[in-house]
Design a protein around this motif. Structure first.
Motif, PDB file in Angstrom:
ATOM      1  N   LEU A  50       0.826  -1.203   0.000  1.00 36.29           N
ATOM      2  CA  LEU A  50       0.000   0.000   0.000  1.00 36.29           C
ATOM      3  C   LEU A  50       0.867   1.263   0.000  1.00 36.29           C
ATOM      4  CD1 LEU A  50      -2.723  -1.144   2.565  1.00 36.29           C
ATOM      5  CD2 LEU A  50      -2.990  -0.943   0.081  1.00 36.29           C
ATOM      6  N   THR A  51       1.976   1.213   0.727  1.00 43.25           N
ATOM      7  CA  THR A  51       2.910   2.335   0.739  1.00 43.25           C
ATOM      8  C   THR A  51       3.508   2.552  -0.645  1.00 43.25           C
ATOM      9  OG1 THR A  51       3.479   1.935   3.065  1.00 43.25           O
ATOM     10  CG2 THR A  51       5.047   3.228   1.769  1.00 43.25           C
ATOM     11  N   ASN A  82      -8.721  -4.603  -2.408  1.00 43.72           N
ATOM     12  CA  ASN A  82      -8.666  -6.024  -2.055  1.00 43.72           C
ATOM     13  C   ASN A  82      -7.554  -6.331  -1.076  1.00 43.72           C
ATOM     14  OD1 ASN A  82     -10.895  -7.066  -3.574  1.00 43.72           O
ATOM     15  ND2 ASN A  82      -9.698  -6.789  -5.439  1.00 43.72           N
ATOM     16  N   LEU A  83      -6.435  -5.608  -1.164  1.00 41.44           N
ATOM     17  CA  LEU A  83      -5.358  -5.784  -0.174  1.00 41.44           C
ATOM     18  C   LEU A  83      -5.851  -5.404   1.217  1.00 41.44           C
ATOM     19  CD1 LEU A  83      -2.309  -4.332  -2.149  1.00 41.44           C
ATOM     20  CD2 LEU A  83      -2.563  -6.700  -1.369  1.00 41.44           C
ATOM     21  N   LEU A  84      -6.589  -4.312   1.319  1.00 40.31           N
ATOM     22  CA  LEU A  84      -7.149  -3.901   2.609  1.00 40.31           C
ATOM     23  C   LEU A  84      -8.137  -4.942   3.131  1.00 40.31           C
ATOM     24  CD1 LEU A  84      -7.667  -0.103   1.905  1.00 40.31           C
ATOM     25  CD2 LEU A  84      -6.167  -1.070   3.665  1.00 40.31           C
ATOM     26  N   ILE A  95     -11.553 -18.910   4.975  1.00 37.18           N
ATOM     27  CA  ILE A  95     -10.717 -19.454   3.902  1.00 37.18           C
ATOM     28  C   ILE A  95     -11.247 -19.062   2.526  1.00 37.18           C
ATOM     29  CG2 ILE A  95      -9.830 -21.560   2.840  1.00 37.18           C
ATOM     30  CD1 ILE A  95      -9.949 -22.882   5.571  1.00 37.18           C
ATOM     31  N   GLY A  96     -12.548 -19.208   2.331  1.00 38.83           N
ATOM     32  CA  GLY A  96     -13.133 -18.903   1.031  1.00 38.83           C
ATOM     33  C   GLY A  96     -12.933 -17.450   0.636  1.00 38.83           C
ATOM     34  N   PHE A  97     -13.120 -16.549   1.597  1.00 34.70           N
ATOM     35  CA  PHE A  97     -12.952 -15.126   1.334  1.00 34.70           C
ATOM     36  C   PHE A  97     -11.489 -14.809   1.035  1.00 34.70           C
ATOM     37  CE2 PHE A  97     -13.621 -10.595   3.222  1.00 34.70           C
ATOM     38  CZ  PHE A  97     -13.811 -10.081   1.945  1.00 34.70           C
ATOM     39  N   VAL A  98     -10.580 -15.429   1.774  1.00 39.77           N
ATOM     40  CA  VAL A  98      -9.143 -15.216   1.543  1.00 39.77           C
ATOM     41  C   VAL A  98      -8.756 -15.682   0.144  1.00 39.77           C
ATOM     42  CG1 VAL A  98      -6.827 -16.002   2.186  1.00 39.77           C
ATOM     43  CG2 VAL A  98      -8.424 -15.256   3.961  1.00 39.77           C
ATOM     44  N   HIS A  99      -9.215 -16.868  -0.240  1.00 38.31           N
ATOM     45  CA  HIS A  99      -8.896 -17.380  -1.576  1.00 38.31           C
ATOM     46  C   HIS A  99      -9.455 -16.465  -2.660  1.00 38.31           C
ATOM     47  CE1 HIS A  99      -8.221 -21.835  -0.206  1.00 38.31           C
ATOM     48  NE2 HIS A  99      -7.303 -20.998   0.224  1.00 38.31           N
ATOM     49  N   TYR A 100     -10.675 -15.997  -2.451  1.00 42.40           N
ATOM     50  CA  TYR A 100     -11.290 -15.083  -3.418  1.00 42.40           C
ATOM     51  C   TYR A 100     -10.464 -13.806  -3.542  1.00 42.40           C
ATOM     52  CZ  TYR A 100     -14.396 -11.436  -5.137  1.00 42.40           C
ATOM     53  OH  TYR A 100     -14.919 -10.379  -5.827  1.00 42.40           O
ATOM     54  N   LEU A 101     -10.018 -13.255  -2.419  1.00 42.91           N
ATOM     55  CA  LEU A 101      -9.275 -12.001  -2.440  1.00 42.91           C
ATOM     56  C   LEU A 101      -7.893 -12.167  -3.073  1.00 42.91           C
ATOM     57  CD1 LEU A 101     -10.249 -10.598   1.069  1.00 42.91           C
ATOM     58  CD2 LEU A 101     -10.890  -9.632  -1.157  1.00 42.91           C
ATOM     59  N   GLY A 194      -1.817 -19.345   2.169  1.00 43.92           N
ATOM     60  CA  GLY A 194      -2.295 -18.106   1.564  1.00 43.92           C
ATOM     61  C   GLY A 194      -1.388 -16.935   1.886  1.00 43.92           C
ATOM     62  N   ILE A 195      -0.880 -16.893   3.113  1.00 47.68           N
ATOM     63  CA  ILE A 195       0.038 -15.812   3.497  1.00 47.68           C
ATOM     64  C   ILE A 195       1.308 -15.866   2.656  1.00 47.68           C
ATOM     65  CG2 ILE A 195       1.536 -14.973   5.350  1.00 47.68           C
ATOM     66  CD1 ILE A 195      -0.680 -15.569   7.319  1.00 47.68           C
ATOM     67  N   LYS A 196       1.826 -17.060   2.444  1.00 48.69           N
ATOM     68  CA  LYS A 196       3.025 -17.195   1.598  1.00 48.69           C
ATOM     69  C   LYS A 196       2.754 -16.702   0.181  1.00 48.69           C
ATOM     70  CE  LYS A 196       5.170 -21.020   4.107  1.00 48.69           C
ATOM     71  NZ  LYS A 196       5.650 -22.419   4.037  1.00 48.69           N
ATOM     72  N   SER A 197       1.563 -17.015  -0.320  1.00 46.02           N
ATOM     73  CA  SER A 197       1.189 -16.558  -1.664  1.00 46.02           C
ATOM     74  C   SER A 197       1.113 -15.042  -1.726  1.00 46.02           C
ATOM     75  CB  SER A 197      -0.163 -17.163  -2.073  1.00 46.02           C
ATOM     76  OG  SER A 197      -0.077 -18.559  -2.211  1.00 46.02           O
ATOM     77  N   ILE A 198       0.575 -14.420  -0.678  1.00 50.13           N
ATOM     78  CA  ILE A 198       0.449 -12.957  -0.658  1.00 50.13           C
ATOM     79  C   ILE A 198       1.814 -12.298  -0.633  1.00 50.13           C
ATOM     80  CG2 ILE A 198      -0.371 -10.987   0.711  1.00 50.13           C
ATOM     81  CD1 ILE A 198      -2.718 -12.929   1.565  1.00 50.13           C
ATOM     82  N   HIS A 199       2.735 -12.818   0.190  1.00 46.83           N
ATOM     83  CA  HIS A 199       4.099 -12.296   0.183  1.00 46.83           C
ATOM     84  C   HIS A 199       4.705 -12.384  -1.225  1.00 46.83           C
ATOM     85  CE1 HIS A 199       4.333 -11.654   4.439  1.00 46.83           C
ATOM     86  NE2 HIS A 199       4.279 -12.935   4.759  1.00 46.83           N
ATOM     87  N   GLN A 200       4.481 -13.513  -1.859  1.00 46.01           N
ATOM     88  CA  GLN A 200       5.035 -13.726  -3.191  1.00 46.01           C
ATOM     89  C   GLN A 200       4.406 -12.772  -4.204  1.00 46.01           C
ATOM     90  OE1 GLN A 200       4.348 -17.705  -4.823  1.00 46.01           O
ATOM     91  NE2 GLN A 200       6.472 -17.767  -5.535  1.00 46.01           N
ATOM     92  N   MET A 201       3.102 -12.581  -4.124  1.00 49.71           N
ATOM     93  CA  MET A 201       2.406 -11.673  -5.029  1.00 49.71           C
ATOM     94  C   MET A 201       2.927 -10.244  -4.877  1.00 49.71           C
ATOM     95  SD  MET A 201      -1.617 -10.636  -5.017  1.00 49.71           S
ATOM     96  CE  MET A 201      -1.417  -9.857  -3.407  1.00 49.71           C
ATOM     97  N   ILE A 202       3.161  -9.825  -3.634  1.00 49.84           N
ATOM     98  CA  ILE A 202       3.645  -8.465  -3.387  1.00 49.84           C
ATOM     99  C   ILE A 202       5.082  -8.307  -3.875  1.00 49.84           C
ATOM    100  CG2 ILE A 202       4.189  -6.803  -1.545  1.00 49.84           C
ATOM    101  CD1 ILE A 202       1.618  -7.852  -0.133  1.00 49.84           C
ATOM    102  N   ASP A 203       5.904  -9.351  -3.738  1.00 48.07           N
ATOM    103  CA  ASP A 203       7.231  -9.323  -4.353  1.00 48.07           C
ATOM    104  C   ASP A 203       7.110  -9.056  -5.854  1.00 48.07           C
ATOM    105  OD1 ASP A 203       8.670  -9.786  -2.039  1.00 48.07           O
ATOM    106  OD2 ASP A 203       8.865 -11.942  -2.374  1.00 48.07           O
TER     107      ASP A 203
END
Length: 242
Positions: A50-51, A82-84, A95-101, A194-203
């Motif tokens: 976000l920054t 969606n990040l927020l 889980i379902g909401f996290v996967h969707y986001l 999912g957290i690992k995926s988010i870190h990877q996506m932000i990279d």
């Protein structure tokens, strides 16, 4: 970068935690040390993204006249929203909401990148572009830059994985007692993945967007340098200023 690199507790995270304790006091993400450590890392990584979005938008406000596109478009707005939302979905253990986001974040990011590359196409045209065409055209466009192409492939694979997960989740009996208990009590390996995926996506966001817009950290304002220093994790700052 690994999730452990985002695990320092920032003043911003403390405010976020205080809010969650008022709204979702029984969340296991606040009451289990192992899960809170993951939540701290998740918050740090998302706050970094976000920054960086703010810095990129300010950069375009200053230098946008030299580009054939506007980074601050519908897809960037969707990504930010969606990040927020992810910061709410995890403490709910949904889980379902996290996967969707995660799916919608990767889709928004890919379409944002696509809009920067194929500048002759309107937002409406891009929004309607079939995923397989978007994937193939982006891979072809970045064929001269193997590292960026690799990051594109990471995002497209992630989109495919989480699309399947969302569809599988839709088959769950939402009226069962187990489903409701799992919302708050399940020790979910899927959420940790999912957290690992988010870190990877932000990279991927940092690598691809900075490369595509030829981002020059030396040209940002002093105010934005201070903002980065106050908001961004040390590892992200090292990456930006290296």
């Amino acid at each position: 970068m690994s999730e452990s690199q985002y695990s320092s507790v920032s003043p911003q995270y403390i405010l976020y935690k205080e809010y969650l304790k008022k709204q979702i006091p029984n969340s296991m993400w606040l009451n289990d040390e192992k899960f809170e450590e993951q939540l701290i890392g998740l918050y740090g990584s998302i706050n970094d993204n976000l920054t960086m979005i703010k810095i990129h938008v300010d950069y375009f406000n200053e230098y946008g006249h030299i580009f054939a596109y506007d980074i601050n478009n519908k897809f960037l707005v969707d990504l930010r929203s969606n990040l927020l939302s992810i910061l709410i979905a995890f403490p709910l253990n949904h889980i379902g909401f996290v996967h969707y986001l995660i799916r919608t974040c990767t889709e928004s990011l890919l379409k944002m990148i696509y809009s920067m590359v194929f500048t002759d196409k309107s937002e409406e045209q891009i929004a309607k572009t079939p995923f397989r065409h978007l994937k193939d055209e982006l891979k072809k466009e970045y064929s001269y830059a193997p590292t960026i192409k690799e990051n594109i492939i990471i995002l497209t694979n992630m989109y495919g994985t989480y699309s399947k997960n969302v569809h599988q989740y839709g088959e769950v009996d939402i009226f069962s007692t187990k489903f409701i208990n799992d919302f708050f009590e399940e020790d979910s390996k899927e959420l940790l993945k999912g957290i690992k995926s988010i870190h990877q996506m932000i990279d991927c966001y940092f690598f691809i967007i900075n490369y595509t817009i030829k981002f020059d950290i030396s040209s940002i304002t002093h105010a934005n340098r201070v903002y980065i220093s106050n908001q961004m994790t040390e590892e992200r700052q090292k990456y930006l200023f290296s």
